[in-house]
Design an enzyme around this catalytic site. Structure first.
Site, PDB file in Angstrom:
ATOM      1  N   HIS A 141       0.838  -1.203   0.000  1.00 38.43           N
ATOM      2  CA  HIS A 141       0.000   0.000   0.000  1.00 38.43           C
ATOM      3  C   HIS A 141       0.875   1.257   0.000  1.00 38.43           C
ATOM      4  O   HIS A 141       0.648   2.180  -0.789  1.00 38.43           O
ATOM      5  CB  HIS A 141      -0.918  -0.035   1.237  1.00 38.43           C
ATOM      6  N   GLU A 142       1.868   1.290   0.885  1.00 39.07           N
ATOM      7  CA  GLU A 142       2.732   2.477   0.982  1.00 39.07           C
ATOM      8  C   GLU A 142       3.612   2.622  -0.257  1.00 39.07           C
ATOM      9  O   GLU A 142       3.832   3.737  -0.738  1.00 39.07           O
ATOM     10  CB  GLU A 142       3.578   2.433   2.259  1.00 39.07           C
TER      11      GLU A 142
END
EC number: 3.5.1.88
Length: 186
Positions: A141-142
């Site tokens: 996600h990051e």
């Protein structure tokens, strides 16, 4: 110092981040501020574009996940500079995701169960880790943030797409008051 978050609609969230060539005092201060900001907003991860910086860096406060799904939090947030993902597991699993830059909304996203990340820490040391479960999901996600990708680009169709889209537009208008209408993007 707690920094202002960038929210859905801010152009920086859609840009590919620049690699970090050297760890300077400016980068160290950014990391410190990102950790403060992540903790203040009760996040588990935060990427530099989310605080308005277009550099390839994120912080995360989860160390690992136990076999029964319990999260083990780090003593202090972990730093990932210029992360590169590799060796994703073949079978994706679905999981709910949210984002500090898209407050109040969550969606289901298919992601690999396992991933390998190679990155640099704040001391300039290159490290490689093999992660799985929720910890791997946070890393992916990051890292997506660093490539201008938001979880909403990858998520399964929401139950009520019209309502979801209206909520995104509301976030865009409510939280981006520092941007002109011309600057806003989807």
């Amino acid at each position: 110092m707690i920094r202002r978050l960038e929210y859905y609609g801010s152009p920086i969230l859609r840009k590919k981040s620049s690699p970090i060539a050297e760890i300077t005092d400016e980068i160290r201060n950014l990391v410190s501020d990102m950790c403060d900001t992540m903790e203040a907003h009760r996040g588990v991860g935060l990427a530099a574009p989310q605080v308005g910086k277009n550099v390839s860096l994120f912080v995360m406060c989860v160390d690992r996940e136990t076999e029964d799904g319990e999260l083990i939090f780090s003593e202090s947030p972990r730093v990932f500079i210029n992360p590169v993902l590799s060796d994703p597991s073949e079978t994706p699993i679905i999981g709910k995701e949210g984002c500090l830059s898209i407050p109040g909304l969550r969606g289901e996203v298919f992601r690999p169960q396992k991933i390998t990340v190679t990155a640099m820490d704040l001391n300039g040391k290159i490290f490689t880790e093999h992660l799985e479960g929720f910890t791997a999901r946070i890393i992916m996600h990051e890292t997506d943030h660093l490539n201008g990708v938001l979880y909403i680009d990858l998520m399964e169709e929401p139950k009520d797409p019209k309502k979801f889209k209206a909520s995104l537009e509301k976030i865009k208008r409510r939280y981006n008051t520092h941007l002109s209408k011309e600057e806003l993007v989807s």
